[in-house]
Write a protein that holds these residues in place. Structure first.
Motif, mmCIF file in Angstrom:
data_model
loop_
_atom_site.group_PDB
_atom_site.id
_atom_site.type_symbol
_atom_site.label_atom_id
_atom_site.label_comp_id
_atom_site.label_asym_id
_atom_site.label_seq_id
_atom_site.Cartn_x
_atom_site.Cartn_y
_atom_site.Cartn_z
ATOM 1 N N ILE A 194 -57.313 -39.623 -107.273
ATOM 2 C CA ILE A 194 -58.775 -39.605 -107.330
ATOM 3 C C ILE A 194 -59.217 -38.331 -108.052
ATOM 4 C CG2 ILE A 194 -60.897 -39.514 -105.971
ATOM 5 C CD1 ILE A 194 -59.428 -41.265 -103.882
ATOM 6 N N VAL A 195 -59.939 -38.536 -109.157
ATOM 7 C CA VAL A 195 -60.361 -37.404 -109.988
ATOM 8 C C VAL A 195 -61.884 -37.233 -110.028
ATOM 9 C CG1 VAL A 195 -58.262 -37.410 -111.391
ATOM 10 C CG2 VAL A 195 -60.210 -38.823 -112.077
ATOM 11 N N GLY A 196 -62.601 -38.106 -109.359
ATOM 12 C CA GLY A 196 -64.051 -37.983 -109.295
ATOM 13 C C GLY A 196 -64.591 -38.800 -108.144
ATOM 14 N N GLY A 197 -65.739 -38.380 -107.614
ATOM 15 C CA GLY A 197 -66.364 -39.126 -106.538
ATOM 16 C C GLY A 197 -67.829 -38.762 -106.432
ATOM 17 N N TRP A 198 -68.697 -39.750 -106.191
ATOM 18 C CA TRP A 198 -70.133 -39.503 -106.094
ATOM 19 C C TRP A 198 -70.833 -40.646 -105.383
ATOM 20 C CZ3 TRP A 198 -67.752 -41.548 -110.288
ATOM 21 C CH2 TRP A 198 -68.315 -42.691 -110.856
ATOM 22 N N SER A 199 -72.053 -40.374 -104.989
ATOM 23 C CA SER A 199 -72.952 -41.363 -104.396
ATOM 24 C C SER A 199 -74.045 -41.662 -105.405
ATOM 25 C CB SER A 199 -73.569 -40.795 -103.116
ATOM 26 O OG SER A 199 -74.675 -41.567 -102.707
ATOM 27 N N ASP A 200 -74.511 -42.903 -105.428
ATOM 28 C CA ASP A 200 -75.623 -43.209 -106.328
ATOM 29 C C ASP A 200 -76.959 -42.745 -105.742
ATOM 30 O OD1 ASP A 200 -76.203 -45.190 -104.419
ATOM 31 O OD2 ASP A 200 -75.908 -46.859 -105.799
ATOM 32 N N GLY A 201 -76.920 -42.078 -104.575
ATOM 33 C CA GLY A 201 -78.132 -41.474 -104.040
ATOM 34 C C GLY A 201 -78.612 -40.351 -104.951
ATOM 35 N N PRO A 202 -77.846 -39.251 -105.023
ATOM 36 C CA PRO A 202 -78.265 -38.168 -105.908
ATOM 37 C C PRO A 202 -77.967 -38.447 -107.385
ATOM 38 C CG PRO A 202 -76.360 -37.489 -104.597
ATOM 39 C CD PRO A 202 -76.763 -38.855 -104.131
ATOM 40 N N HIS A 203 -77.156 -39.446 -107.666
ATOM 41 C CA HIS A 203 -76.768 -39.759 -109.055
ATOM 42 C C HIS A 203 -77.033 -41.233 -109.374
ATOM 43 C CE1 HIS A 203 -74.809 -35.853 -109.278
ATOM 44 N NE2 HIS A 203 -74.240 -36.123 -108.114
ATOM 45 N N GLY A 214 -68.016 -41.682 -91.876
ATOM 46 C CA GLY A 214 -68.132 -40.606 -90.896
ATOM 47 C C GLY A 214 -67.433 -39.323 -91.307
ATOM 48 N N GLY A 215 -66.832 -39.305 -92.497
ATOM 49 C CA GLY A 215 -66.109 -38.129 -92.969
ATOM 50 C C GLY A 215 -67.040 -37.063 -93.513
ATOM 51 N N GLU A 216 -66.439 -36.005 -94.008
ATOM 52 C CA GLU A 216 -67.171 -34.871 -94.561
ATOM 53 C C GLU A 216 -68.025 -35.288 -95.753
ATOM 54 O OE1 GLU A 216 -66.035 -30.571 -96.619
ATOM 55 O OE2 GLU A 216 -64.436 -31.919 -95.978
ATOM 56 N N GLU A 217 -69.240 -34.743 -95.815
ATOM 57 C CA GLU A 217 -70.099 -34.996 -96.971
ATOM 58 C C GLU A 217 -69.584 -34.202 -98.163
ATOM 59 O OE1 GLU A 217 -74.148 -34.010 -96.051
ATOM 60 O OE2 GLU A 217 -74.482 -35.902 -95.017
ATOM 61 N N ASN A 218 -69.517 -34.858 -99.311
ATOM 62 C CA ASN A 218 -69.112 -34.224 -100.565
ATOM 63 C C ASN A 218 -67.841 -33.384 -100.400
ATOM 64 O OD1 ASN A 218 -71.440 -35.273 -101.942
ATOM 65 N ND2 ASN A 218 -72.614 -33.770 -100.798
ATOM 66 N N PRO A 219 -66.765 -34.009 -99.926
ATOM 67 C CA PRO A 219 -65.535 -33.252 -99.672
ATOM 68 C C PRO A 219 -64.914 -32.761 -100.976
ATOM 69 C CG PRO A 219 -65.081 -35.584 -99.617
ATOM 70 C CD PRO A 219 -66.577 -35.440 -99.746
ATOM 71 N N PRO A 220 -64.131 -31.682 -100.899
ATOM 72 C CA PRO A 220 -63.409 -31.253 -102.098
ATOM 73 C C PRO A 220 -62.383 -32.320 -102.473
ATOM 74 C CG PRO A 220 -62.720 -29.964 -100.188
ATOM 75 C CD PRO A 220 -63.853 -30.843 -99.748
ATOM 76 N N LEU A 221 -62.260 -32.581 -103.757
ATOM 77 C CA LEU A 221 -61.308 -33.584 -104.238
ATOM 78 C C LEU A 221 -60.044 -32.947 -104.805
ATOM 79 C CD1 LEU A 221 -63.774 -36.051 -106.012
ATOM 80 C CD2 LEU A 221 -62.890 -36.128 -103.666
ATOM 81 N N GLY A 224 -53.399 -49.249 -102.304
ATOM 82 C CA GLY A 224 -53.597 -50.436 -101.483
ATOM 83 C C GLY A 224 -55.052 -50.739 -101.185
ATOM 84 N N GLY A 225 -55.929 -50.393 -102.123
ATOM 85 C CA GLY A 225 -57.343 -50.668 -101.938
ATOM 86 C C GLY A 225 -58.062 -49.707 -101.014
ATOM 87 N N GLN A 226 -57.459 -48.542 -100.766
ATOM 88 C CA GLN A 226 -58.124 -47.557 -99.914
ATOM 89 C C GLN A 226 -57.800 -46.133 -100.351
ATOM 90 O OE1 GLN A 226 -56.827 -48.369 -95.939
ATOM 91 N NE2 GLN A 226 -54.771 -47.614 -96.262
ATOM 92 N N VAL A 227 -58.637 -45.198 -99.913
ATOM 93 C CA VAL A 227 -58.426 -43.779 -100.183
ATOM 94 C C VAL A 227 -57.363 -43.270 -99.215
ATOM 95 C CG1 VAL A 227 -59.493 -41.497 -100.140
ATOM 96 C CG2 VAL A 227 -60.800 -43.463 -100.972
ATOM 97 N N VAL A 228 -56.371 -42.563 -99.766
ATOM 98 C CA VAL A 228 -55.271 -42.035 -98.968
ATOM 99 C C VAL A 228 -55.096 -40.555 -99.319
ATOM 100 C CG1 VAL A 228 -52.784 -42.221 -98.518
ATOM 101 C CG2 VAL A 228 -54.120 -44.281 -98.975
ATOM 102 N N THR A 229 -54.880 -39.729 -98.315
ATOM 103 C CA THR A 229 -54.571 -38.323 -98.550
ATOM 104 C C THR A 229 -53.181 -38.229 -99.159
ATOM 105 O OG1 THR A 229 -55.923 -37.682 -96.653
ATOM 106 C CG2 THR A 229 -54.330 -36.066 -97.458
ATOM 107 N N ARG A 230 -53.061 -37.471 -100.248
ATOM 108 C CA ARG A 230 -51.757 -37.314 -100.888
ATOM 109 C C ARG A 230 -50.847 -36.430 -100.036
ATOM 110 N NH1 ARG A 230 -51.916 -34.975 -106.288
ATOM 111 N NH2 ARG A 230 -49.961 -36.073 -106.640
ATOM 112 N N ALA A 231 -49.560 -36.736 -100.042
ATOM 113 C CA ALA A 231 -48.568 -35.967 -99.289
ATOM 114 C C ALA A 231 -48.384 -34.591 -99.932
ATOM 115 C CB ALA A 231 -47.239 -36.719 -99.257
ATOM 116 N N GLU A 232 -48.025 -33.621 -99.109
ATOM 117 C CA GLU A 232 -47.772 -32.266 -99.618
ATOM 118 C C GLU A 232 -46.711 -32.284 -100.708
ATOM 119 O OE1 GLU A 232 -48.866 -29.074 -99.626
ATOM 120 O OE2 GLU A 232 -50.587 -29.966 -98.646
ATOM 121 N N ALA A 233 -45.716 -33.153 -100.591
ATOM 122 C CA ALA A 233 -44.659 -33.230 -101.607
ATOM 123 C C ALA A 233 -45.231 -33.675 -102.952
ATOM 124 C CB ALA A 233 -43.550 -34.178 -101.155
#
Length: 115
Positions: free
Chosen positions: A18-27, A51-58, A71-80
Motif C-alpha cells: 500500500i503506497v497511498g490512502g485517502w478518504s473522499d471526505g477531504p479529497h 475503528g482504526g486510527e485516523e489517517n495512519p502512517p503508511l 486476499g482482498g484486505q489490508v494486512v500489516t506487513r511482517a517485519e521480515a
C-alpha cells in the motif's frame, strides 16, 4: 434522515504494498483510477481498518510501506518483509565532502604521501 458516508481508497504498487490512502471526505475530487475502495461506508477521515486510527502512517520513517493488499484486505506487513525492503535500499552516493576527501586521499596515495 439519510446517513452519509465517505469512501476510503488505497493505491498499491506492483508488489501489492500500500503506497497511498485517502478518504473522499477531504479529497472529493481526487482521481480514483486504479485505486481500491476498501470502505464504502467510512467516516470523513481515512482509516485502514474499521475503528482504526485516523489517517495512519503508511510508511516507516525511512519510506518503506507498512501494509499490503492481500486476499482482498489490508494486512500489516511482517517485519521480515520490511527488513528485506530496507536491505534493498541502495547506499547513498558520497556527499561532496566525502568525495573530495576520497579524491585527496587518492591523489596523496598516487604521490606516495601519507595524510
Amino acid at each position: 434522515m439519510t446517513e452519509f458516508y465517505n469512501r476510503h481508497y488505497i493505491t498499491i504498487d506492483t508488489r501489492s504494498r500500500i503506497v497511498g490512502g485517502w478518504s473522499d471526505g477531504p479529497h472529493p475530487d481526487r482521481d480514483t483510477t486504479g485505486a481500491i475502495c476498501i470502505n464504502e461506508q467510512g467516516g470523513y477521515q481515512f482509516r485502514l481498518f474499521p475503528g482504526g486510527e485516523e489517517n495512519p502512517p503508511l510508511y516507516t520513517v525511512d519510506g518503506i510501506p507498512l501494509y499490503k493488499w492481500e486476499g482482498g484486505q489490508v494486512v500489516t506487513r511482517a517485519e521480515a518483509e520490511i527488513a528485506a525492503d530496507r536491505a534493498a535500499i541502495p547506499e547513498p552516493p558520497p556527499s561532496p565532502q566525502e568525495q573530495l576527501r576520497a579524491d585527496v586521499d587518492f591523489l596523496a596515495a598516487m604521490q606516495g604521501v601519507s595524510l
